[in-house]
Design a protein around this motif. Structure first.
Motif, PDB file in Angstrom:
ATOM      1  N   LYS A  93       6.880  14.170  14.508  1.00 52.15           N
ATOM      2  CA  LYS A  93       6.027  12.988  14.303  1.00 52.15           C
ATOM      3  C   LYS A  93       5.165  13.192  13.058  1.00 52.15           C
ATOM      4  N   SER A  94       5.072  12.116  12.231  1.00 54.93           N
ATOM      5  CA  SER A  94       4.203  12.152  11.037  1.00 54.93           C
ATOM      6  C   SER A  94       3.119  11.110  11.166  1.00 54.93           C
ATOM      7  N   ARG A  95       1.931  11.449  10.691  1.00 52.46           N
ATOM      8  CA  ARG A  95       0.857  10.449  10.639  1.00 52.46           C
ATOM      9  C   ARG A  95       0.147  10.567   9.290  1.00 52.46           C
ATOM     10  N   LEU A  96       0.177   9.484   8.515  1.00 54.56           N
ATOM     11  CA  LEU A  96      -0.402   9.483   7.162  1.00 54.56           C
ATOM     12  C   LEU A  96      -1.603   8.542   7.141  1.00 54.56           C
ATOM     13  N   HIS A  97      -2.790   9.088   6.839  1.00 51.49           N
ATOM     14  CA  HIS A  97      -4.023   8.295   6.869  1.00 51.49           C
ATOM     15  C   HIS A  97      -4.446   7.895   5.458  1.00 51.49           C
ATOM     16  N   THR A  98      -4.805   6.631   5.278  1.00 50.56           N
ATOM     17  CA  THR A  98      -5.372   6.186   4.000  1.00 50.56           C
ATOM     18  C   THR A  98      -6.847   5.878   4.223  1.00 50.56           C
ATOM     19  N   ARG A  99      -7.703   6.539   3.431  1.00 57.34           N
ATOM     20  CA  ARG A  99      -9.138   6.251   3.546  1.00 57.34           C
ATOM     21  C   ARG A  99      -9.439   4.901   2.891  1.00 57.34           C
ATOM     22  N   HIS A 100     -10.537   4.276   3.330  1.00 58.43           N
ATOM     23  CA  HIS A 100     -10.919   2.957   2.796  1.00 58.43           C
ATOM     24  C   HIS A 100     -10.945   2.962   1.275  1.00 58.43           C
ATOM     25  N   GLU A 101     -11.559   4.015   0.691  1.00 57.01           N
ATOM     26  CA  GLU A 101     -11.761   4.065  -0.764  1.00 57.01           C
ATOM     27  C   GLU A 101     -10.448   4.206  -1.525  1.00 57.01           C
ATOM     28  N   ASP A 102      -9.384   4.642  -0.847  1.00 49.99           N
ATOM     29  CA  ASP A 102      -8.147   5.007  -1.548  1.00 49.99           C
ATOM     30  C   ASP A 102      -7.053   3.942  -1.479  1.00 49.99           C
ATOM     31  N   VAL A 103      -7.309   2.843  -0.774  1.00 48.09           N
ATOM     32  CA  VAL A 103      -6.268   1.823  -0.597  1.00 48.09           C
ATOM     33  C   VAL A 103      -5.772   1.357  -1.972  1.00 48.09           C
ATOM     34  N   GLY A 104      -4.442   1.429  -2.154  1.00 45.46           N
ATOM     35  CA  GLY A 104      -3.837   0.974  -3.416  1.00 45.46           C
ATOM     36  C   GLY A 104      -3.948   1.965  -4.556  1.00 45.46           C
ATOM     37  N   LYS A 105      -4.593   3.128  -4.317  1.00 44.45           N
ATOM     38  CA  LYS A 105      -4.814   4.069  -5.437  1.00 44.45           C
ATOM     39  C   LYS A 105      -4.193   5.443  -5.203  1.00 44.45           C
ATOM     40  N   ALA A 106      -3.734   5.701  -3.995  1.00 44.53           N
ATOM     41  CA  ALA A 106      -3.434   7.098  -3.652  1.00 44.53           C
ATOM     42  C   ALA A 106      -1.951   7.460  -3.695  1.00 44.53           C
ATOM     43  N   GLY A 107      -1.086   6.542  -4.159  1.00 41.26           N
ATOM     44  CA  GLY A 107       0.330   6.891  -4.301  1.00 41.26           C
ATOM     45  C   GLY A 107       1.190   6.347  -3.174  1.00 41.26           C
ATOM     46  N   ASP A 131      -2.887   0.833  15.437  1.00 41.85           N
ATOM     47  CA  ASP A 131      -3.996  -0.117  15.668  1.00 41.85           C
ATOM     48  C   ASP A 131      -5.291   0.484  15.143  1.00 41.85           C
ATOM     49  N   LYS A 132      -6.193  -0.400  14.712  1.00 39.80           N
ATOM     50  CA  LYS A 132      -7.517   0.053  14.246  1.00 39.80           C
ATOM     51  C   LYS A 132      -8.202   0.907  15.321  1.00 39.80           C
ATOM     52  N   SER A 133      -8.002   0.538  16.606  1.00 44.30           N
ATOM     53  CA  SER A 133      -8.700   1.242  17.692  1.00 44.30           C
ATOM     54  C   SER A 133      -8.251   2.705  17.808  1.00 44.30           C
ATOM     55  N   GLN A 134      -7.056   3.031  17.252  1.00 37.78           N
ATOM     56  CA  GLN A 134      -6.541   4.409  17.348  1.00 37.78           C
ATOM     57  C   GLN A 134      -6.928   5.258  16.138  1.00 37.78           C
ATOM     58  N   MET A 135      -7.710   4.669  15.194  1.00 37.58           N
ATOM     59  CA  MET A 135      -7.996   5.390  13.943  1.00 37.58           C
ATOM     60  C   MET A 135      -9.459   5.788  13.842  1.00 37.58           C
ATOM     61  N   LEU A 137     -13.133   6.189  12.032  1.00 33.97           N
ATOM     62  CA  LEU A 137     -13.856   5.131  11.306  1.00 33.97           C
ATOM     63  C   LEU A 137     -13.622   5.123   9.799  1.00 33.97           C
ATOM     64  N   ASP A 138     -13.478   6.320   9.196  1.00 31.24           N
ATOM     65  CA  ASP A 138     -13.335   6.361   7.733  1.00 31.24           C
ATOM     66  C   ASP A 138     -11.920   6.022   7.278  1.00 31.24           C
ATOM     67  N   ILE A 139     -11.026   5.711   8.216  1.00 26.35           N
ATOM     68  CA  ILE A 139      -9.627   5.452   7.869  1.00 26.35           C
ATOM     69  C   ILE A 139      -9.341   3.954   7.883  1.00 26.35           C
ATOM     70  N   HIS A 140      -8.686   3.485   6.801  1.00 25.57           N
ATOM     71  CA  HIS A 140      -8.331   2.068   6.686  1.00 25.57           C
ATOM     72  C   HIS A 140      -6.984   1.783   7.350  1.00 25.57           C
ATOM     73  N   THR A 141      -5.992   2.691   7.076  1.00 25.82           N
ATOM     74  CA  THR A 141      -4.628   2.485   7.581  1.00 25.82           C
ATOM     75  C   THR A 141      -4.055   3.831   7.992  1.00 25.82           C
ATOM     76  N   ALA A 142      -3.261   3.828   9.060  1.00 26.57           N
ATOM     77  CA  ALA A 142      -2.519   5.053   9.425  1.00 26.57           C
ATOM     78  C   ALA A 142      -1.070   4.675   9.713  1.00 26.57           C
TER      79      ALA A 142
END
Ligand code: FAD
Length: 360
Positions: A93-107, A131-135, A137-142
């Motif tokens: 299983k893989s889980r990749l987290h994008t922080r709010h500040e990095d959306v669209g900038k991190a590759g 889902d947002k509820s599983q992430m 607070l500092d994470i925008h997308t997983a």
């Protein structure tokens, strides 16, 4: 050269040299010798392959050559995980987290500005955004999906033994000039040389590609077993070049904690301050790893140099002193996940060079 046996010398026994040898040796007309300074079992920083996590997380930009090579490699990795557990490759299983500040900038691995899924999402049947509820607070997308993790200690030896079974001859040696390799074939002069020297392509006579530089990676290997591969985008990390990731090597290989990506840094000794940051950040990233840094059971730490060629991997034929040389070097941090795509390209280039049209 119709009907003739073709002698091929490959320089290098990392994942690139071994995968290329494996595919070339499936054609009975090709007699393959590998010459290498370092072999599976060795672990200097300049020999990248043992140091990789390793896993398959596509990093090529959509539509790029790198993305094509990664896409061509995925079915082979999938097949090894599904049907050949002895290769040391397993689903995880893989889980990749994008922080709010990095959306669209991190590759490529992380969330885009418009919220569309990455190009590679269609490779994985179970790709989803949590889902947002599983992430936290500092994470925008997983993103979550099942990829593969490679125990490089097992896999490099597995590749080597498959090569030996196909009649590949393997010997130690340090090649000064790329064309010297032609006279190191065990059966006679080589018709062709394949250059899989990674970072050391910069020092190999006749090649001397100084654009290849190390992207230094420092890792810890621990006994803790979180059974997941995970990372977070790190543009906001305290130190430039710092990263946080973990992957759990199958077959009792321990868990790799990383890391960093330090371009043109030749220090092959672990930096102890960085080691502390790696452990702290990994525990924060995935608290199931350990209750605290003190609960990490460290096996060892080390440094490996990713063979970074900023303009991309070199896959082409060049004639040097009248000898055809097929290059396959400069894979940066994605040499495993592009290995079969690259090796298949080498097979085509060799076939073109010797006038074969038969497909393997
Ligand atoms: P190498 O493994 O460096 O092998 C080069 C070979 O050439 C060696 O055998 C060497 O001895 C030989 N050689 C060089 N010069 C000479 C000479 N003159 N004469 C004789 N022999 C010579 N990739 C992924 O796909 N997924 C990952 O998760 C991943 N994680 C990584 C994490 C870290 C910390 C690091 C360091 C790398 C990671 N990578 C990952 C990248 C991957 O490890 C490399 O891209 C890959 O190993 C490069 O393989 P190679 O065979 O081209 O080079």
């Amino acid at each position: 050269m119709p009907g003739q046996l073709i002698n091929i010398t490959i320089i290098g026994a990392g994942v690139s040299g071994l995968t290329t040898a494996l595919l070339l040796s499936q054609n009975p007309r090709f007699r393959v010798t590998i010459v290498a300074k370092y072999m599976p079992g060795d672990s200097p920083a300049e020999y990248a392959s043992p140091w990789a996590g390793a896993n398959f997380w596509p990093m090529g930009a959509e539509g790029s050559e790198q993305a094509k090579l990664e896409k061509a490699t995925w079915p082979e990795m999938y097949n090894l995980a599904k049907n050949h557990p002895d290769s040391g490759i397993a689903f995880q299983k893989s889980r990749l987290h994008t922080r709010h500040e990095d959306v669209g900038k991190a590759g490529t691995l992380f969330a885009t500005e418009d919220g569309s899924p990455p190009w590679w999402s269609t490779l994985f049947d179970d790709f989803k955004s949590l889902d947002k509820s599983q992430m936290p607070l500092d994470i925008h997308t997983a993103f979550e999906f099942t990829s593969v993790c490679i125990n490089t200690t097992i896999y490099l030896h597995w590749l080597l033994s498959k090569c030996l079974r196909n009649g590949v001859v393997v010997k130690r040696g340090v090649v000064d000039h790329v064309t010297d390799a032609a006279s190191l074939h065990t059966v006679g002069q080589s018709h062709l040389v394949v250059n899989c020297t990674g970072l050391m392509a910069r020092n190999l006579g006749g090649v001397e590609d100084k654009s290849v530089v190390p992207a230094r990676g420092q890792i810890m290997l621990v006994r803790n077993h979180p059974d997941i591969m995970t990372t977070a985008s790190s543009l906001v990390a305290a130190q430039p070049g710092d990263m946080a990731y973990m992957m759990c090597r199958p077959g009792g290989g321990g868990t790799i904690l990383g890391g960093c990506y330090q371009v043109d840094n030749w220090n092959d000794s672990p930096d102890h301050k960085l080691a502390e940051r790696i452990m702290k950040r990994c525990v924060e990233l995935y608290p199931e790893l350990a209750k605290s840094v003190d609960d990490l059971s460290v096996i060892r730490q080390g440094v490996g140099f990713r063979p970074l060629r900023p303009q991309g991997v070199r896959l082409e034929t060049e004639h040097i002193r009248g000898i055809p040389v097929v290059h396959n070097y400069g894979h940066g941090g994605w040499g495993y996940q592009s290995s079969y795509g690259c090796a298949k390209t080498v097979v085509s280039l060799v076939e073109q060079e010797v006038g074969l049209t038969a497909k393997l």
